[in-house]
Design a protein around this motif. Structure first.
Motif, PDB file in Angstrom:
ATOM      1  N   UNK A 159       1.927  -5.958 -13.271  1.00 26.60           N
ATOM      2  CA  UNK A 159       2.931  -5.874 -12.215  1.00 26.60           C
ATOM      3  C   UNK A 159       2.649  -4.817 -11.173  1.00 26.60           C
ATOM      4  N   UNK A 160       1.660  -3.968 -11.400  1.00 29.73           N
ATOM      5  CA  UNK A 160       1.320  -2.954 -10.391  1.00 29.73           C
ATOM      6  C   UNK A 160       0.683  -3.639  -9.182  1.00 29.73           C
ATOM      7  N   UNK A 161       0.885  -3.039  -8.003  1.00 21.41           N
ATOM      8  CA  UNK A 161       0.261  -3.573  -6.803  1.00 21.41           C
ATOM      9  C   UNK A 161       1.203  -4.287  -5.860  1.00 21.41           C
ATOM     10  N   UNK A 162       2.480  -3.910  -5.860  1.00 21.59           N
ATOM     11  CA  UNK A 162       3.459  -4.563  -4.995  1.00 21.59           C
ATOM     12  C   UNK A 162       3.590  -3.911  -3.626  1.00 21.59           C
ATOM     13  N   UNK A 163       2.981  -2.758  -3.432  1.00 25.68           N
ATOM     14  CA  UNK A 163       3.106  -2.081  -2.153  1.00 25.68           C
ATOM     15  C   UNK A 163       2.436  -2.856  -1.029  1.00 25.68           C
ATOM     16  N   UNK A 164       2.799  -2.525   0.221  1.00 25.44           N
ATOM     17  CA  UNK A 164       2.093  -3.111   1.367  1.00 25.44           C
ATOM     18  C   UNK A 164       0.610  -2.793   1.257  1.00 25.44           C
ATOM     19  N   UNK A 165       0.333  -1.593   0.797  1.00 27.77           N
ATOM     20  CA  UNK A 165      -1.007  -1.171   0.420  1.00 27.77           C
ATOM     21  C   UNK A 165      -0.874  -0.404  -0.894  1.00 27.77           C
ATOM     22  N   UNK A 166      -1.760  -0.691  -1.828  1.00 26.84           N
ATOM     23  CA  UNK A 166      -1.724  -0.007  -3.120  1.00 26.84           C
ATOM     24  C   UNK A 166      -3.032   0.740  -3.315  1.00 26.84           C
ATOM     25  N   UNK A 180     -15.393   9.307 -10.244  1.00 26.33           N
ATOM     26  CA  UNK A 180     -14.480   9.514  -9.123  1.00 26.33           C
ATOM     27  C   UNK A 180     -14.449   8.226  -8.329  1.00 26.33           C
ATOM     28  N   UNK A 181     -13.694   8.215  -7.269  1.00 25.46           N
ATOM     29  CA  UNK A 181     -13.588   7.022  -6.442  1.00 25.46           C
ATOM     30  C   UNK A 181     -12.205   6.420  -6.490  1.00 25.46           C
ATOM     31  N   UNK A 182     -11.972   5.447  -5.610  1.00 30.13           N
ATOM     32  CA  UNK A 182     -10.678   4.792  -5.552  1.00 30.13           C
ATOM     33  C   UNK A 182     -10.793   3.419  -4.916  1.00 30.13           C
ATOM     34  N   UNK A 183      -9.674   2.718  -4.858  1.00 27.39           N
ATOM     35  CA  UNK A 183      -9.639   1.377  -4.279  1.00 27.39           C
ATOM     36  C   UNK A 183      -8.298   1.187  -3.592  1.00 27.39           C
ATOM     37  N   UNK A 184      -8.330   0.475  -2.464  1.00 29.84           N
ATOM     38  CA  UNK A 184      -7.103   0.086  -1.776  1.00 29.84           C
ATOM     39  C   UNK A 184      -7.008  -1.433  -1.832  1.00 29.84           C
ATOM     40  N   UNK A 185      -5.865  -1.949  -2.239  1.00 33.85           N
ATOM     41  CA  UNK A 185      -5.640  -3.393  -2.203  1.00 33.85           C
ATOM     42  C   UNK A 185      -4.511  -3.700  -1.233  1.00 33.85           C
ATOM     43  N   UNK A 186      -4.662  -4.820  -0.507  1.00 29.39           N
ATOM     44  CA  UNK A 186      -3.678  -5.131   0.533  1.00 29.39           C
ATOM     45  C   UNK A 186      -3.845  -6.566   0.995  1.00 29.39           C
ATOM     46  N   UNK A 187      -3.163  -6.909   2.103  1.00 29.60           N
ATOM     47  CA  UNK A 187      -3.261  -8.255   2.667  1.00 29.60           C
ATOM     48  C   UNK A 187      -4.353  -8.296   3.736  1.00 29.60           C
ATOM     49  N   UNK A 188      -4.532  -9.469   4.336  1.00 32.23           N
ATOM     50  CA  UNK A 188      -5.634  -9.664   5.279  1.00 32.23           C
ATOM     51  C   UNK A 188      -5.495  -8.809   6.539  1.00 32.23           C
ATOM     52  N   UNK A 189      -4.289  -8.729   7.091  1.00 34.33           N
ATOM     53  CA  UNK A 189      -4.085  -7.992   8.333  1.00 34.33           C
ATOM     54  C   UNK A 189      -4.456  -6.520   8.189  1.00 34.33           C
ATOM     55  N   UNK A 190      -3.969  -5.881   7.137  1.00 36.10           N
ATOM     56  CA  UNK A 190      -4.266  -4.470   6.929  1.00 36.10           C
ATOM     57  C   UNK A 190      -5.701  -4.264   6.459  1.00 36.10           C
ATOM     58  N   UNK A 191      -6.242  -5.237   5.724  1.00 35.06           N
ATOM     59  CA  UNK A 191      -7.634  -5.157   5.286  1.00 35.06           C
ATOM     60  C   UNK A 191      -8.579  -5.046   6.486  1.00 35.06           C
TER      61      UNK A 191
END
Length: 209
Positions: A159-166, A180-191
């Motif tokens: 269920x994690x990942x509901x933000x406009x950007x996570x 180390x490191x990270x990831x951003x998940x989002x929709x096409x427009x913000x991507x």
């Protein structure tokens, strides 16, 4: 005579398959944004149920890029009082006034009832706390602006990942550490805005070019 013994609370483990894959990356000559990074982005997005993923060097950088991708400069950023400094620091970096909201003492997550939204509120960073998920749906009922979900402690939490950007973290003490490191998940427009921001405005990775 007293003897001291160190007890490791966290001991990284790396299996043989992971070591082989790491050697393959080193031997490929593509240490930065190569084929493996692109493969990781694609598979990560699929795993968490997102449309797009952008790899970054840290979750802190990811939080900063989220604000920049949304063209936010100034105004108010709300984040919970119980969190890591990064959630507030990125607001300062983008000229924002940071407001700490109350948390639910049982869950340590944002107390939605305590949120005070004003015309100056431009973004909320909702923090998932040690596997518990912030009430993104509840926050949306009170705020129609940018909601960034800090999921640094929510990898493998359904269920994690509901933000406009996570934003996700792979730092050494997280549930999926890579050093180390990270990831951003989002929709096409913000991507489309995030991708070039992750690499100094360059629209395509060197590997693609």
């Amino acid at each position: 005579m007293e003897t001291k013994k160190t007890i490791n609370l966290l001991q990284p483990t790396v299996n043989k398959e992971t070591k082989r894959e790491l050697i393959r990356v080193l031997d490929s000559g593509w240490w930065v944004y190569g084929a493996k990074v692109q493969e990781f982005e694609k598979k990560f997005a699929e795993y968490v149920g997102a449309k797009y993923a952008v790899a970054v060097n840290s979750a802190t950088s990811g939080l900063d890029l989220c604000l920049k991708a949304a063209d936010i400069k100034g105004g108010e950023l709300i984040t919970p009082a119980f969190t890591f400094v990064s959630d507030a620091a990125v607001g300062e970096w983008n000229g924002m006034d940071v407001t700490f909201c109350d948390i639910n003492p049982r869950t340590f997550l944002i107390d939605v009832n305590s949120l005070v939204i004003t015309p100056e509120t431009k973004a909320i960073i909702a923090v998932d706390c040690h596997g518990r998920l912030a009430d993104i749906d509840g926050i949306r009922k009170k705020f129609n602006g940018l909601i960034i979900e800090d999921a640094a402690h929510a990898m493998y939490t359904p269920g994690a990942g509901k933000g406009d950007m996570t934003v996700w973290s792979f730092q050494g003490v997280k549930t999926m550490p890579t050093g180390d490191g990270g990831m951003i998940t989002t929709d096409e427009e913000l991507f489309k805005k995030l991708k070039p921001l992750s690499w100094l405005g360059i629209e395509k990775y060197t590997f693609d070019r």
